[in-house]
Scaffold this motif. Sequence first.
Motif, mmCIF file in Angstrom:
data_model
loop_
_atom_site.group_PDB
_atom_site.id
_atom_site.type_symbol
_atom_site.label_atom_id
_atom_site.label_comp_id
_atom_site.label_asym_id
_atom_site.label_seq_id
_atom_site.Cartn_x
_atom_site.Cartn_y
_atom_site.Cartn_z
ATOM 1 N N UNK A 208 -14.624 40.624 7.095
ATOM 2 C CA UNK A 208 -13.643 39.864 7.857
ATOM 3 C C UNK A 208 -14.147 39.683 9.287
ATOM 4 N N UNK A 209 -13.794 38.580 9.928
ATOM 5 C CA UNK A 209 -14.197 38.393 11.311
ATOM 6 C C UNK A 209 -13.831 37.035 11.858
ATOM 7 N N UNK A 210 -14.360 36.737 13.054
ATOM 8 C CA UNK A 210 -14.126 35.463 13.726
ATOM 9 C C UNK A 210 -15.470 34.779 13.957
ATOM 10 N N UNK A 211 -15.540 33.480 13.673
ATOM 11 C CA UNK A 211 -16.778 32.723 13.864
ATOM 12 C C UNK A 211 -17.041 32.558 15.357
ATOM 13 N N UNK A 212 -18.161 33.118 15.817
ATOM 14 C CA UNK A 212 -18.561 32.986 17.225
ATOM 15 C C UNK A 212 -19.220 31.635 17.468
ATOM 16 N N UNK A 231 -18.132 46.447 17.500
ATOM 17 C CA UNK A 231 -19.473 46.978 17.279
ATOM 18 C C UNK A 231 -20.382 46.011 16.527
ATOM 19 N N UNK A 232 -19.857 45.366 15.486
ATOM 20 C CA UNK A 232 -20.717 44.610 14.570
ATOM 21 C C UNK A 232 -20.527 43.097 14.625
ATOM 22 N N UNK A 233 -21.678 42.411 14.674
ATOM 23 C CA UNK A 233 -21.738 40.958 14.545
ATOM 24 C C UNK A 233 -22.853 40.634 13.547
ATOM 25 N N UNK A 234 -22.609 39.689 12.650
ATOM 26 C CA UNK A 234 -23.660 39.301 11.695
ATOM 27 C C UNK A 234 -24.045 37.838 11.913
ATOM 28 N N UNK A 235 -25.289 37.514 11.550
ATOM 29 C CA UNK A 235 -25.796 36.153 11.688
ATOM 30 C C UNK A 235 -26.381 35.693 10.357
ATOM 31 N N UNK A 236 -26.155 34.423 10.022
ATOM 32 C CA UNK A 236 -26.609 33.831 8.755
ATOM 33 C C UNK A 236 -27.445 32.611 9.128
ATOM 34 N N UNK A 237 -28.761 32.687 8.879
ATOM 35 C CA UNK A 237 -29.704 31.683 9.357
ATOM 36 C C UNK A 237 -30.265 30.819 8.226
ATOM 37 N N UNK A 238 -30.963 29.764 8.621
ATOM 38 C CA UNK A 238 -31.706 28.886 7.689
ATOM 39 C C UNK A 238 -30.776 28.255 6.634
ATOM 40 N N UNK A 239 -29.584 27.863 7.033
ATOM 41 C CA UNK A 239 -28.636 27.259 6.093
ATOM 42 C C UNK A 239 -28.919 25.763 5.931
ATOM 43 N N UNK A 240 -28.665 25.250 4.738
ATOM 44 C CA UNK A 240 -28.817 23.803 4.526
ATOM 45 C C UNK A 240 -27.602 23.064 5.074
ATOM 46 N N UNK A 241 -26.429 23.713 4.986
ATOM 47 C CA UNK A 241 -25.211 23.131 5.568
ATOM 48 C C UNK A 241 -24.137 24.209 5.691
ATOM 49 N N UNK A 242 -23.086 23.895 6.455
ATOM 50 C CA UNK A 242 -21.977 24.823 6.660
ATOM 51 C C UNK A 242 -20.845 24.491 5.691
ATOM 52 N N UNK A 243 -19.938 25.452 5.496
ATOM 53 C CA UNK A 243 -18.746 25.183 4.696
ATOM 54 C C UNK A 243 -17.935 24.094 5.393
ATOM 55 N N UNK A 244 -17.297 23.254 4.623
ATOM 56 C CA UNK A 244 -16.557 22.113 5.155
ATOM 57 C C UNK A 244 -15.484 22.572 6.145
ATOM 58 N N UNK A 245 -15.529 22.015 7.345
ATOM 59 C CA UNK A 245 -14.504 22.297 8.339
ATOM 60 C C UNK A 245 -14.710 23.560 9.154
#
Length: 261
Positions: A208-212, A231-245
């Motif tokens: 669970x979290x908030x999109x920075x 304490x924790x933040x995660x990053x997701x790289x090299x995506x072809x596209x984002x979820x709609x909206x």
Amino acid sequence: KKVFDVTTIRVGNQYKAYYENDVLKYFVYKKDKISDILFDCTTLKTYELKKEVTKVEKYVDVTIKSSLWADMVKAGASPEVIMKLSEIYAWTVDFFGLQKNDRFRVLYTEKVSGEESFGLEAIKYAIFSRRGKDIGMVMFKSKGQANVWWTDKGESMRKAFLKAPLKFTRISSGFTYARKHPVTGKIRPHTAVDYAAPMGTPVMTIGDGVVLSCKYEGAGGNTIRIKHNSTYTTAYLHLSKYAKGLKAGDRVRQGEVIGYV
């Protein structure tokens, strides 16, 4: 309409036509593995014919020699069992890091009719073992509770973070401080985990979290950053596209699809 809505007929499903003296008497449409729809063209009545399906309890004990997939299938288990295990143990076992001699013991029920299997009904109990340490799981449904899977100590199998952000595929580069760069050949830190999966594979937030941020970040390509807590933040790289909206400021839930490989 009460028996079968003809607008639900699907391309690729089988049908049979029965004639007598060139006159169509019966038309049988295969709705799915279990059900046939019988149209009686003489009385204009419709019937749904269902196979008798029973639930059979099965047990499989697999020690990994080559891969979980190959060894499970060799032992007679359906691929559905493997995918369900990866879902149940998503918080406690990294399926991308399974090792030789890791062991799964699984008690499950399967829907069958005669010799034909109609898929997994439920995994009732399982034990994952590695180097003498066991992680047991039992299925227990309680009224009003969303969680179904518990440890054999009565604790929830669900944790704050998933072990991986996408479905069971493979790792192409692990987390290390001394990785040889695939292009430059120089030894550089690789403080991330790269997952190899077909383009378009859904990527989920591990908690669970908030999109920075949700933007292009140079070498990282299309990137999403999610703040989970102080304490924790995660990053997701090299995506072809984002979820709609999806945009900065959105609140996301664990397991929600946020983008695509």
